[in-house]
Design a protein around this motif. Sequence first.
Motif, short mmCIF file in Angstrom:
data_model
loop_
_atom_site.label_atom_id
_atom_site.label_comp_id
_atom_site.label_asym_id
_atom_site.label_seq_id
_atom_site.Cartn_x
_atom_site.Cartn_y
_atom_site.Cartn_z
N ALA A 1 0.84 -1.21 0.00
CA ALA A 1 0.00 0.00 0.00
C ALA A 1 0.87 1.25 0.00
CB ALA A 1 -0.93 -0.01 1.21
N ILE B 1 -1.35 3.83 -1.93
CA ILE B 1 -2.74 3.46 -1.69
C ILE B 1 -3.08 3.82 -0.24
CG2 ILE B 1 -4.29 1.46 -1.43
CD1 ILE B 1 -2.61 0.14 -3.70
N PHE C 1 -4.43 3.55 3.39
CA PHE C 1 -4.55 2.38 4.24
C PHE C 1 -4.60 2.78 5.70
CE2 PHE C 1 -0.12 3.30 4.58
CZ PHE C 1 0.25 2.84 5.83
N ILE D 1 -7.39 -1.34 3.23
CA ILE D 1 -6.98 -0.54 2.08
C ILE D 1 -8.21 -0.18 1.25
CG2 ILE D 1 -4.62 -1.40 1.94
CD1 ILE D 1 -5.50 -3.53 0.00
N LEU E 1 -5.61 -3.57 -6.27
CA LEU E 1 -5.62 -4.24 -4.97
C LEU E 1 -5.54 -5.75 -5.10
CD1 LEU E 1 -8.30 -2.17 -2.99
CD2 LEU E 1 -5.85 -1.75 -3.25
#
Length: 143
Positions: free
Chosen positions: A84, A89, A91, A125, A132
């Motif tokens: 992540a 990303i 998270f 996430i 993903l």
Amino acid sequence: MSVLPDENKKRFIAVLSKKMELGRSLNVLGHLSVGLSSQLEANESQYVDYEDMDGNLHPNLSHYPFIVLKADNSNKLRKVREEAISRNIKFTDFTSSMTEGGSILQQQRTKEIKEADLEYLGVCIFGDTEVLREFTKKFSLYK
């Protein structure tokens, strides 16, 4: 009714340690969910209201799927967290240092532990489904 984006384009994924008992798992999931949703911009996720036949409102539920998976151990959760971070990303994570006492004590306890020594209990996430899946497909559904 407004037009909603394709609900399969994005998703929330929580990966929890399978070593926790159910009550702890639910507590960790709650903390992860609230923490992650607070990071999202207003237009990043979509929330919808449901109305039943009697006109009662069931408000503000995620338009996007929320998938819960399980991990064998802390190191596998650490790898999700690292992916992540490397992919930018959003998270949240939860470690065993965050389980006893209030948040002030938990923050102090966590600060006294090197990252490599933290025991991860969960990571959550949010992002594009296909991205993903690249690093979560090896986990099985939490049942």
